[in-house]
Design a protein around this motif. Structure first.
Motif, mmCIF file in Angstrom:
data_model
loop_
_atom_site.group_PDB
_atom_site.id
_atom_site.type_symbol
_atom_site.label_atom_id
_atom_site.label_comp_id
_atom_site.label_asym_id
_atom_site.label_seq_id
_atom_site.Cartn_x
_atom_site.Cartn_y
_atom_site.Cartn_z
ATOM 1 N N THR A 1 -0.738 17.686 -35.870
ATOM 2 C CA THR A 1 0.384 17.192 -35.720
ATOM 3 C C THR A 1 1.394 18.117 -34.973
ATOM 4 O O THR A 1 1.374 19.033 -35.053
ATOM 5 C CB THR A 1 0.876 16.856 -37.064
ATOM 6 O OG1 THR A 1 1.274 17.863 -38.033
ATOM 7 C CG2 THR A 1 0.214 15.744 -37.873
ATOM 8 N N SER B 1 -8.819 10.732 -30.287
ATOM 9 C CA SER B 1 -7.619 9.714 -30.308
ATOM 10 C C SER B 1 -6.408 10.360 -30.719
ATOM 11 O O SER B 1 -6.310 11.497 -30.994
ATOM 12 C CB SER B 1 -8.111 8.855 -31.579
ATOM 13 O OG SER B 1 -8.163 9.274 -32.774
ATOM 14 N N ALA B 2 -5.266 9.561 -30.463
ATOM 15 C CA ALA B 2 -3.859 9.994 -30.874
ATOM 16 C C ALA B 2 -3.170 8.691 -31.421
ATOM 17 O O ALA B 2 -3.371 7.536 -31.371
ATOM 18 C CB ALA B 2 -3.109 10.215 -29.336
ATOM 19 N N ASP B 3 -2.232 9.032 -32.546
ATOM 20 C CA ASP B 3 -1.439 8.383 -33.312
ATOM 21 C C ASP B 3 -0.053 8.804 -32.937
ATOM 22 O O ASP B 3 0.169 9.864 -33.112
ATOM 23 C CB ASP B 3 -1.752 8.493 -34.746
ATOM 24 C CG ASP B 3 -3.245 7.827 -35.200
ATOM 25 O OD1 ASP B 3 -3.488 6.990 -34.619
ATOM 26 O OD2 ASP B 3 -3.711 8.545 -36.323
ATOM 27 N N HIS B 4 0.748 7.685 -32.644
ATOM 28 C CA HIS B 4 2.304 8.140 -32.536
ATOM 29 C C HIS B 4 3.108 7.436 -33.256
ATOM 30 O O HIS B 4 3.152 6.214 -33.372
ATOM 31 C CB HIS B 4 2.383 7.698 -30.920
ATOM 32 C CG HIS B 4 1.744 8.413 -29.810
ATOM 33 N ND1 HIS B 4 0.621 8.067 -29.452
ATOM 34 C CD2 HIS B 4 2.146 9.500 -29.195
ATOM 35 C CE1 HIS B 4 0.267 8.872 -28.516
ATOM 36 N NE2 HIS B 4 1.031 9.596 -28.325
ATOM 37 N N ASP B 5 3.510 8.255 -34.302
ATOM 38 C CA ASP B 5 4.730 7.780 -35.270
ATOM 39 C C ASP B 5 5.829 8.658 -35.270
ATOM 40 O O ASP B 5 6.156 9.174 -34.038
ATOM 41 C CB ASP B 5 3.903 7.831 -36.778
ATOM 42 C CG ASP B 5 2.926 6.911 -36.960
ATOM 43 O OD1 ASP B 5 3.148 5.604 -36.768
ATOM 44 O OD2 ASP B 5 1.875 7.053 -37.728
ATOM 45 N N THR C 1 -0.015 12.678 -33.792
ATOM 46 C CA THR C 1 -1.038 13.164 -34.379
ATOM 47 C C THR C 1 -2.341 13.157 -33.338
ATOM 48 O O THR C 1 -2.673 11.952 -33.051
ATOM 49 C CB THR C 1 -1.622 12.524 -35.472
ATOM 50 O OG1 THR C 1 -0.576 12.627 -36.490
ATOM 51 C CG2 THR C 1 -2.685 13.278 -36.419
ATOM 52 N N HIS D 1 -6.489 13.676 -32.719
ATOM 53 C CA HIS D 1 -7.406 13.879 -33.595
ATOM 54 C C HIS D 1 -8.320 14.552 -32.287
ATOM 55 O O HIS D 1 -8.806 14.138 -31.553
ATOM 56 C CB HIS D 1 -8.022 12.546 -34.115
ATOM 57 C CG HIS D 1 -7.378 11.768 -34.992
ATOM 58 N ND1 HIS D 1 -7.184 12.104 -36.358
ATOM 59 C CD2 HIS D 1 -6.213 10.990 -34.846
ATOM 60 C CE1 HIS D 1 -6.269 11.523 -36.903
ATOM 61 N NE2 HIS D 1 -5.662 10.578 -35.867
#
Length: 197
Positions: free
Chosen positions: A135, A157-161, A165, A167
């Motif tokens: 993160t 992969s990537a998370d955008h909050d 984040t 991975h």
């Protein structure tokens, strides 16, 4: 350092009219190995035996498939161990030729079928991979992605909050140096599960 195989290799041994179709191949899991064994049984319905040995850490196993105990699976497993393999399935499909080989003859036949296949197999180093969730603030994403790419580490992969984040998959031996380098690169803003407080 354990090795696995680059591809499937086959080798046939004929002894006193019996045919032993040896095969070695990389497999990801015991379930995959058993699926291969089932497919071989379906492909060779007239075979007398389909014996196998799997060397895969805690999922290792073997089967004599009706041959006298210890004459097929165990010798095949020992050949895999001798070659320092992991994540590898050895199978032998036997077509019985009508002449009994005895316990010693069977051990030699199953050993030779697998050892013969391994002569032509390409071994590759088996590297333990780890997946991490990193993160970080949006401002650090491009810098971190660039560093990961330079090191040959894969972003899965990537998370955008509120934070990004990423991975990431990387060799287990590279985890500590990568976390140290990325912590420096982000001035301590990088986070990961289990990060000391």
């Amino acid at each position: 350092m354990p090795f696995t195989l680059a591809a499937t290799v086959e080798h046939e041994v004929d002894i006193k009219k019996s045919r032993f179709l040896g095969r070695v191949e990389p497999v990801a899991s015991r379930a995959d190995a058993l699926a291969v064994v089932d497919a071989l049984r379906a492909a060779h319905p007239d075979a007398a035996h389909v014996c196998w040995a799997l060397l895969a850490g805690g999922d290792s196993g073997m089967s004599d498939d009706g041959e006298p105990s210890g004459t097929a699976g165990r010798p095949m497993l020992e050949v895999l161990r001798h070659h320092d393999l992991d994540g590898v399935l050895a199978t032998v499909v036997r077509y019985y030729g009508g002449v009994k080989l005895g316990a010693g003859g069977l051990v030699r036949a199953y050993t030779d079928a697998i050892a013969g296949a391994l002569v032509h197999a390409d071994k590759v180093e088996r590297i333990a991979m780890v997946q991490l969730a990193l993160t970080l603030p949006y401002a650090d994403e491009n810098r971190v992605r660039h560093w990961l790419q330079q090191q040959g580490h894969e972003v899965l992969s990537a998370d955008h909050d509120a934070l990004v984040t990423l991975h990431v998959s990387l060799p287990q031996a590279s985890v500590a140096p990568a976390l140290a380098a990325l912590t420096d690169l982000t001035a301590g803003r990088l986070g990961w599960p289990g990060k000391p407080g």
